[in-house]
Design a protein around this motif. Structure first.
Motif, PDB file in Angstrom:
ATOM      1  N   ASN A 198      21.878 -13.803  22.112  1.00  0.00           N
ATOM      2  CA  ASN A 198      21.642 -13.943  23.551  1.00  0.00           C
ATOM      3  C   ASN A 198      20.741 -12.815  24.031  1.00  0.00           C
ATOM      4  OD1 ASN A 198      21.734 -14.505  26.264  1.00  0.00           O
ATOM      5  ND2 ASN A 198      23.953 -14.282  26.496  1.00  0.00           N
TER       6      ASN A 198
ATOM      7  N   VAL B 296      18.364 -12.716  26.089  1.00  0.00           N
ATOM      8  CA  VAL B 296      18.002 -12.718  27.507  1.00  0.00           C
ATOM      9  C   VAL B 296      19.058 -11.993  28.337  1.00  0.00           C
ATOM     10  CG1 VAL B 296      17.604 -14.183  29.532  1.00  0.00           C
ATOM     11  CG2 VAL B 296      16.574 -14.792  27.338  1.00  0.00           C
ATOM     12  N   HIS B 297      20.329 -12.317  28.130  1.00  0.00           N
ATOM     13  CA  HIS B 297      21.379 -11.726  28.969  1.00  0.00           C
ATOM     14  C   HIS B 297      22.270 -10.716  28.218  1.00  0.00           C
ATOM     15  CE1 HIS B 297      20.323 -14.616  32.054  1.00  0.00           C
ATOM     16  NE2 HIS B 297      20.555 -15.632  31.252  1.00  0.00           N
TER      17      HIS B 297
ATOM     18  N   LYS C   1      25.105 -11.185  26.962  1.00  0.00           N
ATOM     19  CA  LYS C   1      26.439 -11.320  27.539  1.00  0.00           C
ATOM     20  C   LYS C   1      27.233 -12.377  26.793  1.00  0.00           C
ATOM     21  CE  LYS C   1      25.653  -9.899  32.328  1.00  0.00           C
ATOM     22  NZ  LYS C   1      25.377 -10.342  33.676  1.00  0.00           N
TER      23      LYS C   1
ATOM     24  N   ARG D 237      23.087 -22.006  15.501  1.00  0.00           N
ATOM     25  CA  ARG D 237      22.278 -22.041  16.727  1.00  0.00           C
ATOM     26  C   ARG D 237      23.117 -21.636  17.936  1.00  0.00           C
ATOM     27  NH1 ARG D 237      18.559 -27.167  17.316  1.00  0.00           N
ATOM     28  NH2 ARG D 237      20.541 -28.299  17.419  1.00  0.00           N
ATOM     29  N   PRO D 238      22.677 -20.618  18.683  1.00  0.00           N
ATOM     30  CA  PRO D 238      23.472 -20.119  19.811  1.00  0.00           C
ATOM     31  C   PRO D 238      23.334 -20.956  21.079  1.00  0.00           C
ATOM     32  CG  PRO D 238      21.520 -18.762  19.518  1.00  0.00           C
ATOM     33  CD  PRO D 238      21.479 -19.803  18.427  1.00  0.00           C
ATOM     34  N   VAL D 239      24.428 -21.048  21.809  1.00  0.00           N
ATOM     35  CA  VAL D 239      24.441 -21.619  23.158  1.00  0.00           C
ATOM     36  C   VAL D 239      25.027 -20.555  24.082  1.00  0.00           C
ATOM     37  CG1 VAL D 239      25.296 -23.479  24.632  1.00  0.00           C
ATOM     38  CG2 VAL D 239      24.789 -23.940  22.222  1.00  0.00           C
ATOM     39  N   CYS D 240      24.299 -20.217  25.151  1.00  0.00           N
ATOM     40  CA  CYS D 240      24.688 -19.128  26.052  1.00  0.00           C
ATOM     41  C   CYS D 240      24.942 -19.650  27.458  1.00  0.00           C
ATOM     42  CB  CYS D 240      23.572 -18.086  26.124  1.00  0.00           C
ATOM     43  SG  CYS D 240      23.036 -17.484  24.518  1.00  0.00           S
ATOM     44  N   GLU D 241      25.645 -18.843  28.250  1.00  0.00           N
ATOM     45  CA  GLU D 241      25.996 -19.155  29.638  1.00  0.00           C
ATOM     46  C   GLU D 241      27.211 -20.095  29.662  1.00  0.00           C
ATOM     47  OE1 GLU D 241      24.522 -16.815  31.443  1.00  0.00           O
ATOM     48  OE2 GLU D 241      23.328 -18.066  32.817  1.00  0.00           O
TER      49      GLU D 241
ATOM     50  N   VAL E  39      27.048 -23.771  30.694  1.00  0.00           N
ATOM     51  CA  VAL E  39      26.215 -24.491  29.721  1.00  0.00           C
ATOM     52  C   VAL E  39      27.020 -24.739  28.447  1.00  0.00           C
ATOM     53  CG1 VAL E  39      24.079 -24.391  28.359  1.00  0.00           C
ATOM     54  CG2 VAL E  39      24.094 -23.514  30.701  1.00  0.00           C
TER      55      VAL E  39
ATOM     56  N   GLN F  75      29.523 -27.631  28.963  1.00  0.00           N
ATOM     57  CA  GLN F  75      28.854 -28.928  28.917  1.00  0.00           C
ATOM     58  C   GLN F  75      28.367 -29.250  27.500  1.00  0.00           C
ATOM     59  OE1 GLN F  75      26.529 -29.980  32.724  1.00  0.00           O
ATOM     60  NE2 GLN F  75      26.755 -27.783  32.897  1.00  0.00           N
ATOM     61  N   TYR F  76      27.939 -28.212  26.776  1.00  0.00           N
ATOM     62  CA  TYR F  76      27.521 -28.415  25.385  1.00  0.00           C
ATOM     63  C   TYR F  76      28.691 -28.918  24.539  1.00  0.00           C
ATOM     64  CZ  TYR F  76      25.991 -27.560  20.638  1.00  0.00           C
ATOM     65  OH  TYR F  76      25.684 -27.722  19.304  1.00  0.00           O
TER      66      TYR F  76
ATOM     67  N   GLU G 254      29.329 -32.476  25.209  1.00  0.00           N
ATOM     68  CA  GLU G 254      28.318 -33.406  24.718  1.00  0.00           C
ATOM     69  C   GLU G 254      28.218 -33.431  23.190  1.00  0.00           C
ATOM     70  OE1 GLU G 254      25.480 -33.351  28.704  1.00  0.00           O
ATOM     71  OE2 GLU G 254      24.836 -32.207  26.964  1.00  0.00           O
ATOM     72  N   ALA G 255      28.370 -32.260  22.570  1.00  0.00           N
ATOM     73  CA  ALA G 255      28.241 -32.206  21.105  1.00  0.00           C
ATOM     74  C   ALA G 255      29.462 -32.840  20.428  1.00  0.00           C
ATOM     75  CB  ALA G 255      28.052 -30.753  20.651  1.00  0.00           C
TER      76      ALA G 255
END
Lengths: 234, 234
Positions: free
Chosen positions: B50, B52-53, B55, B64-68, B71, B74-75, B78-79
């Motif tokens: 992460n 960008v943040h 955090k 593969r990272p998912v941040c926030e 988000v 919801q990921y 959906e995944a």
């Protein structure tokens, strides 16, 4: 008229957030009734449809309101999933990436750029500009990763949620640049975003949704004049 | 282990945002490796995942990272759309409503409550408390509309995105109440939310994700002490 009920959009011509809704509806090829709202005399319909924020855009579909621009864009994509191009990709990770950048644009980029937009002296503008540049650097890097140097948009080959989120500010960015004597999306510093902006603005649905530069410039000068006056906007 | 690759969650035990990811993963019944992150010595993995943040939470799925946090929720929905209960409703308008309240919680409720949480004197606490109450009134009204007086959760019969967004703060709210001598979700003033909170906290996936009250209270007292000290948190 759209399937599934009448469609109305409450917006203000200069609002980047309303522009997002217009672009989404335009990309989907949907017809709707557009109702212009005025900041200082908000309609009863707006106040009833968005009692929490009393802000545009509000999309009213079959009598039911949808508020908040990024929520509206996702609603348009989901409610008309079979109509026009998708506004979010099919892959769950790509969807997360689009939502991540849309949130970054509202939380980080806009908060910094807003200071520049609200600056009324050259000194404050210079200071604010310095604070926006790192956010644009992050966006340039993000665009490079999203597009992998091959795709035209954050969303891939076509415009998606993150493109709409950032693109809605493009005429505003140019208007503020004009007054400030700056060039935020300088092609030498941000080649990816500068080229992306040209591609975004060339899309028909975008052209139809965007305010005219000279009109927005006059509006912005009026805004700055009120801001500088003792009883200005708060 | 989840289908489609290894699953890791970078979190901090006290972070409401990491709690959201934990609740979502727990509701879906997914196994994952949990990696505790420390505010003052963030791991290379966090900084790389992460950039960008920097955090938590970060969910790493198949590398593969998912941040926030919103988000991430919801990921996860959906995944793993076919696994466990849905975290967002099927109807597009209901989905928009869930996203609207999740955004309200982060933009309006949290920004006001954060002032209360960071107050170090009784005077500031009283002032901050007064500013949070209108946000909770809006949430009470929102809950009434979402649940139509019949459903248990913002999401309907089961926990959804907006429940997770607000519910992640519940132990924190109680800890701040304890120190402030307040009761934010007072059942006389906010009967809908007070009953909702009890139901939310009784769900297994929530119980497993929530920090222990006494431990969080000690953590918060330490935070306040540092805040009041000259070289405190900024």
């Amino acid at each position: 008229m759209a399937a599934g009920g009448e469609l109305q959009l409450l917006g203000s011509w200069y609002s980047p957030y309303a522009i997002r809704a217009k672009v989404a509806l335009g990309l989907k090829g949907l017809s709707y009734e557009y109702i212009e709202e005025y900041l200082f005399s908000k309609s009863d319909l707006l106040q009833k449809s968005n009692p929490v924020h009393r802000k545009v855009p509000v999309l009213i579909h079959g009598g039911r309101p949808v508020c908040e621009s990024l929520v509206v864009v996702q609603y348009v994509d989901e409610a008309w999933a079979g109509t026009g191009p998708p506004l979010l990709p099919a892959d769950a990770h790509d969807r997360a990436t689009a939502r991540f950048w849309a949130a970054f644009i509202d939380d980080k980029f806009f908060q910094a750029w807003r200071q520049l937009m609200r600056s009324t002296t050259d000194e404050r503008r210079a200071e604010a500009f310095k604070n926006v540049v790192p956010q644009v650097e992050t966006l340039e890097q993000g665009f490079r990763e999203c597009s992998k140097g091959k795709k035209d948009f954050f969303g891939g080959d076509a415009i998606g949620l993150a493109d709409i989120a950032l693109g809605s500010f493009l005429v505003w960015i140019r208007v503020v640049d004009e007054v400030s004597g700056t060039k935020l999306l300088d092609e030498a510093k941000f080649p990816g975003l500068a080229a992306w902006a040209e591609r975004f603005l060339a899309v028909d649905a975008v052209k139809e949704a965007m305010p005219e530069f000279e009109r927005l410039l006059e509006h912005y000068k009026g805004f700055l004049a009120k801001l500088a006056a003792p009883a200005g906007y708060s």
